[in-house]
Scaffold this active site. Sequence first.
Site, PDB file in Angstrom:
ATOM      1  N   SER A   1      -5.011   2.943 -12.047  1.00 43.97           N
ATOM      2  CA  SER A   1      -5.004   2.268 -10.728  1.00 43.97           C
ATOM      3  C   SER A   1      -5.561   3.160  -9.631  1.00 43.97           C
ATOM      4  O   SER A   1      -5.991   2.665  -8.594  1.00 43.97           O
ATOM      5  CB  SER A   1      -3.599   1.868 -10.284  1.00 43.97           C
TER       6      SER A   1
ATOM      7  N   GLY B   1       2.632   6.764  -9.862  1.00 41.29           N
ATOM      8  CA  GLY B   1       2.268   7.613  -8.740  1.00 41.29           C
ATOM      9  C   GLY B   1       0.802   7.944  -8.576  1.00 41.29           C
ATOM     10  O   GLY B   1       0.460   8.866  -7.842  1.00 41.29           O
TER      11      GLY B   1
ATOM     12  N   TRP C   1      -1.550   6.269  -6.985  1.00 38.35           N
ATOM     13  CA  TRP C   1      -1.996   6.052  -5.597  1.00 38.35           C
ATOM     14  C   TRP C   1      -1.494   7.209  -4.721  1.00 38.35           C
ATOM     15  O   TRP C   1      -2.206   7.704  -3.862  1.00 38.35           O
ATOM     16  CB  TRP C   1      -1.483   4.707  -5.045  1.00 38.35           C
TER      17      TRP C   1
ATOM     18  N   LYS D   1      -1.801  -5.256  -3.077  1.00 39.50           N
ATOM     19  CA  LYS D   1      -2.283  -6.037  -4.228  1.00 39.50           C
ATOM     20  C   LYS D   1      -1.824  -7.486  -4.066  1.00 39.50           C
ATOM     21  O   LYS D   1      -0.682  -7.740  -3.676  1.00 39.50           O
ATOM     22  CB  LYS D   1      -1.690  -5.450  -5.504  1.00 39.50           C
TER      23      LYS D   1
HETATM   24  N1  SAM Z   1       0.357   2.139  -7.612  1.00 40.70           N
HETATM   25  C1  SAM Z   1       1.047   2.647  -8.776  1.00 40.70           C
HETATM   26  C2  SAM Z   1       0.244   3.797  -9.333  1.00 40.70           C
HETATM   27  O1  SAM Z   1      -0.904   3.924  -8.937  1.00 40.70           O
HETATM   28  O2  SAM Z   1       0.760   4.564 -10.143  1.00 40.70           O
HETATM   29  C3  SAM Z   1       1.293   1.564  -9.805  1.00 40.70           C
HETATM   30  C4  SAM Z   1       2.299   0.551  -9.363  1.00 40.70           C
HETATM   31  S1  SAM Z   1       2.873  -0.494 -10.660  1.00 40.70           S
HETATM   32  C5  SAM Z   1       1.491  -1.518 -10.955  1.00 40.70           C
HETATM   33  C6  SAM Z   1       3.981  -1.598  -9.848  1.00 40.70           C
HETATM   34  C7  SAM Z   1       5.291  -0.956  -9.434  1.00 40.70           C
HETATM   35  O3  SAM Z   1       5.977  -1.873  -8.592  1.00 40.70           O
HETATM   36  C8  SAM Z   1       6.261  -0.663 -10.584  1.00 40.70           C
HETATM   37  O4  SAM Z   1       6.430   0.727 -10.714  1.00 40.70           O
HETATM   38  C9  SAM Z   1       7.560  -1.342 -10.155  1.00 40.70           C
HETATM   39  O5  SAM Z   1       8.718  -0.573 -10.418  1.00 40.70           O
HETATM   40  C10 SAM Z   1       7.353  -1.482  -8.661  1.00 40.70           C
HETATM   41  N2  SAM Z   1       8.218  -2.483  -8.010  1.00 40.70           N
HETATM   42  C11 SAM Z   1       8.357  -3.792  -8.349  1.00 40.70           C
HETATM   43  N3  SAM Z   1       9.280  -4.378  -7.544  1.00 40.70           N
HETATM   44  C12 SAM Z   1       9.712  -3.419  -6.663  1.00 40.70           C
HETATM   45  C13 SAM Z   1      10.662  -3.406  -5.603  1.00 40.70           C
HETATM   46  N4  SAM Z   1      11.342  -4.501  -5.271  1.00 40.70           N
HETATM   47  N5  SAM Z   1      10.874  -2.253  -4.939  1.00 40.70           N
HETATM   48  C14 SAM Z   1      10.201  -1.122  -5.284  1.00 40.70           C
HETATM   49  N6  SAM Z   1       9.284  -1.075  -6.282  1.00 40.70           N
HETATM   50  C15 SAM Z   1       9.046  -2.202  -6.969  1.00 40.70           C
END
Ligand code: SAM
Length: 316
Positions: free
Chosen positions: A25, A56, A58, A164
Site C-alpha cells: 500500500s 504501517g 503509510w 480510501k
Molecule cells: N495503510 C496501512 C498500511 O499501509 O500498512 C494498511 C491499512 S489496512 C488496509 C486497514 C486497517 O484498517 C487494518 O489494519 C484495520 O485494523 C484498520 N481498521 C479497521 N477498522 C478500524 C477502526 N474502527 N479503527 C481503527 N482501525 C481500523
Amino acid sequence: MGKSSKDKRDLYYRKAKEQGYRARSAFKLLQLNDEFHFLDDETNLKRVVDLCAAPGSWSQVLSRKMFTESKGNLDGKKIVAVDLQPMSPIENVTTLQADITHPETLSKILHLFGNEKADFVCSDGAPDVTGLHDLDEYVQQQLIMSALQLTTCILKKNGTFVAKIFRGRDIDMLYSQLGYLFEKVICAKPKSSRGTSLEAFIVCLGYNPPSNWEPKLDLNKSVEEFFSGCSLGRLKISDDNKLSNWKIEERDIAEFMSCGGLDSVDSDATYHFDEDDTSNVKKPALVSLDPIQSPTNPPYKKALELKRKGKLTRAV
Ligand code: SAM
C-alpha cells in the site's frame, strides 16, 4: 502460493520488500503524492494523522518524507498512527492502538498534538470483510464517515484529507458531502491499486468548513445529527428514507484521475523473469525476500497454534 510466485504475480508486493516497506500500500500513497504533492510542503506539514495505519507502510512513507528525507527544521513535527491492531514501532511515529469510531481516540490524538490541529489526515481503513457484499459496502461507508467525522474535529483550515473509498452505488453522495467541506475533491486511482478493484482514494484539498459550524463527536449522535448545522443539511434523505429518492442535483461527480507515471508497473499483471524479455519493466532478482514485518497479533494466530499441535480438526 509461495513467496517467489507472489513476487512475480505482484511486483508492488516485491518492490515493497525491496524498499523496506511493510505493505505494498506504500506505493498507493507515494503515487498519490507524486500527483498532488501534499507531503512535499516542508514548512506547512507539521502534524499528521494516519488513521487505520497497521501494519504501517503509510506511516513509513510519512516518516521518510517528513523526517528522513527532510532538509528543513524537524522541530514540532509529529506523526500519530492509529489502528485497532497493535503496530510494531516505526521511527518518528507515535502509534496508538484505538478505534477511530470512538470519541476518546480524538482526545488522545489531540493530547499528543498538545491540542494543536493537524495539517494532514489520511485513512486507508478497511473493515474485516464478511463476504456479504451489501453489508461489507455499508460497513466500509460507515468507516469512511467515521474517519471524516474525526477529521473535521482535528484538521486545520486549508488542511488535506486523503482516504480510501470503494466506488459503490451511492459514492456520488459522499463526493457531494465532501464538496461542502473542502475546496477541491478528486477521486484518484493510483496504478498500484488493482484496476480490477473498486478501490480508489479521495483527495480532499483545502479544508474549509462553514464558519458557524463546530463539529463535535458524540457516540449517541447519528451522522446526520453530527453534520446538522453544517450546510450538509441540504443532503437530508427524503421523507420515505430511500436513497434512490435523493434529487439528482444533490449528487455530485468528482474529477477522476489516474496516478503513477507511465513507467509504473501494472498491478494486475504477472511478470515472468524471462531473459529475453525486452519490455522496459525493471525485473527483480529471482531471489525471494522475506516480508519486512510479520503480523504482530494476527487473528489467525490461535488457529495456527492449534494446527501445529494437531488440535485443529473439522467436526464430521
Ligand atoms: N495503510 C496501512 C498500511 O499501509 O500498512 C494498511 C491499512 S489496512 C488496509 C486497514 C486497517 O484498517 C487494518 O489494519 C484495520 O485494523 C484498520 N481498521 C479497521 N477498522 C478500524 C477502526 N474502527 N479503527 C481503527 N482501525 C481500523
